[in-house]
Structures are given as structure tokens and as C-alpha cells.
Design an enzyme around this catalytic site. Structure first.
Site, PDB file in Angstrom:
ATOM      1  N   VAL A 119     -33.437  20.923 -38.799  1.00  0.00           N
ATOM      2  CA  VAL A 119     -32.444  21.786 -38.144  1.00  0.00           C
ATOM      3  C   VAL A 119     -33.144  22.464 -36.969  1.00  0.00           C
ATOM      4  O   VAL A 119     -34.129  23.191 -37.157  1.00  0.00           O
ATOM      5  CB  VAL A 119     -31.873  22.836 -39.117  1.00  0.00           C
ATOM      6  CG1 VAL A 119     -30.888  23.747 -38.394  1.00  0.00           C
ATOM      7  CG2 VAL A 119     -31.185  22.157 -40.309  1.00  0.00           C
ATOM      8  N   HIS A 164     -36.436  28.487 -37.965  1.00  0.00           N
ATOM      9  CA  HIS A 164     -36.235  29.170 -39.245  1.00  0.00           C
ATOM     10  C   HIS A 164     -37.538  29.209 -40.005  1.00  0.00           C
ATOM     11  O   HIS A 164     -38.320  28.261 -39.976  1.00  0.00           O
ATOM     12  CB  HIS A 164     -35.149  28.483 -40.069  1.00  0.00           C
ATOM     13  CG  HIS A 164     -35.324  27.000 -40.208  1.00  0.00           C
ATOM     14  ND1 HIS A 164     -34.962  26.125 -39.209  1.00  0.00           N
ATOM     15  CD2 HIS A 164     -35.841  26.247 -41.204  1.00  0.00           C
ATOM     16  CE1 HIS A 164     -35.246  24.897 -39.584  1.00  0.00           C
ATOM     17  NE2 HIS A 164     -35.797  24.930 -40.793  1.00  0.00           N
TER      18      HIS A 164
HETATM   19  P1  5GP Z   1     -36.334  22.007 -41.819  1.00  0.00           P
HETATM   20  O1  5GP Z   1     -36.633  20.653 -42.414  1.00  0.00           O
HETATM   21  O2  5GP Z   1     -35.572  21.893 -40.511  1.00  0.00           O
HETATM   22  O3  5GP Z   1     -37.565  22.887 -41.715  1.00  0.00           O
HETATM   23  O4  5GP Z   1     -35.417  22.760 -42.867  1.00  0.00           O
HETATM   24  C1  5GP Z   1     -34.026  22.744 -42.832  1.00  0.00           C
HETATM   25  C2  5GP Z   1     -33.549  23.357 -44.133  1.00  0.00           C
HETATM   26  O5  5GP Z   1     -32.185  23.683 -44.002  1.00  0.00           O
HETATM   27  C3  5GP Z   1     -33.665  22.386 -45.333  1.00  0.00           C
HETATM   28  O6  5GP Z   1     -34.512  22.980 -46.336  1.00  0.00           O
HETATM   29  C4  5GP Z   1     -32.223  22.232 -45.806  1.00  0.00           C
HETATM   30  O7  5GP Z   1     -32.100  22.155 -47.220  1.00  0.00           O
HETATM   31  C5  5GP Z   1     -31.555  23.467 -45.238  1.00  0.00           C
HETATM   32  N1  5GP Z   1     -30.131  23.297 -44.936  1.00  0.00           N
HETATM   33  C6  5GP Z   1     -29.555  22.235 -44.294  1.00  0.00           C
HETATM   34  N2  5GP Z   1     -28.229  22.428 -44.161  1.00  0.00           N
HETATM   35  C7  5GP Z   1     -27.966  23.648 -44.731  1.00  0.00           C
HETATM   36  C8  5GP Z   1     -26.755  24.403 -44.899  1.00  0.00           C
HETATM   37  O8  5GP Z   1     -25.661  24.022 -44.495  1.00  0.00           O
HETATM   38  N3  5GP Z   1     -26.868  25.608 -45.539  1.00  0.00           N
HETATM   39  C9  5GP Z   1     -28.068  26.080 -46.006  1.00  0.00           C
HETATM   40  N4  5GP Z   1     -28.053  27.264 -46.624  1.00  0.00           N
HETATM   41  N5  5GP Z   1     -29.227  25.387 -45.852  1.00  0.00           N
HETATM   42  C10 5GP Z   1     -29.169  24.195 -45.224  1.00  0.00           C
END
Ligand code: 5GP
Ligand code: ZN
Length: 116
Positions: A97, A101
């Protein structure tokens, strides 16, 4: 707000989230697919794609995200057992995403820092 950004849409209230902490500039909510007993995501309300972007554009806001992560860890009872904060940034990190974050993970031993 970037209208095609999932986390901007959560900030805007267009997509529901289990919000656990908020400040004027940050929002924290539970990860939809938790990787630990406690797995909370902390984001700036303003859109920045990754740590490289926010670090260049608004380092004070990056600090507010980290301070909020520490507040979440306290509120979730993680400071005694310890916790890990992960900020994936860019392709090799597996970032999915592209709204920066911080993952706050804890509640059990978390294993090695990276898999090999
Ligand atoms: P990244 O891999 O980008 O560091 O982490 C993205 C995080 O966003 C993942 O741990 C995934 O589970 C979480 N995530 C993806 N879509 C959603 C959503 O719609 N709501 C929430 N609360 N978390 C999400
Ligand atoms: Zn965004």
C-alpha cells in the site's frame, strides 16, 4: 487526498477501519490481516507514498507517525513485552500500500527481524 489510495479513503471515512488511536495529523487502525496478536497500522492523514517521500517532504510529520506508534504500543500494553515497528518502503521491502504506514507488532515473540 489521493482518491485511488486505500489509506486516504480510510482517512476520509469512505472505507471502514477499526481505529484505535488518532491525532490531528495521524490515524491508527488494526491491520485487516494481522501477523501478530497486536498488529496496528499508523499513518499520516496526509498522503505520502513511502518513508523516502515523507522524510523529504515533511520530516516532522514522520516523527509524529513514530510518536503515535509509541502511543499505540503503550495503549495496547506492549511496552513490557516489547514490540516491533516496521516501515516498508519500496519494492524490495514488499510494500503493498503506497501510503506510508508504520506497522506496530507485538503481543508474542516476533521471531527473526527478516526471513532468509
Ligand atoms: P505493506 O505490505 O504495504 O507494508 O502493508 C500493507 C498492510 O495493509 C498489510 O499488512 C495489509 O494486511 C494491510 N491492509 C491492506 N488492505 C487493508 C484494508 O483495507 N484495511 C486494513 N485495516 N488493512 C489493510
Ligand atoms: Zn494516501
Amino acid at each position: 487526498m489521493a482518491s485511488d489510495c486505500l489509506f486516504c479513503r480510510i482517512v476520509a471515512g469512505e472505507i471502514p477501519a477499526d481505529i484505535v488511536h488518532q491525532t490531528a495529523t495521524t490515524l491508527a487502525f488494526r491491520d485487516i490481516n494481522p501477523k501478530a496478536p497486536v498488529h496496528v497500522l499508523v499513518i499520516p492523514r496526509a498522503h505520502h507514498g513511502d518513508l523516502t517521500a515523507i522524510g523529504a517532504a515533511d520530516p516532522a510529520l514522520a516523527g509524529e507517525v513514530l510518536a503515535a506508534a509509541a502511543e499505540v504500543a503503550k495503549a495496547e500494553g506492549l511496552t513490557g513485552g516489547g514490540y516491533r515497528v516496521i516501515l516498508n518502503s519500496g519494492p524490495h521491502s514488499g510494500q503493498e500500500v503506497f501510503h506510508v504506514h508504520a506497522h506496530v507488532l507485538g503481543g508474542a515473540p516476533l521471531g527473526p527481524m527478516v526471513s532468509r
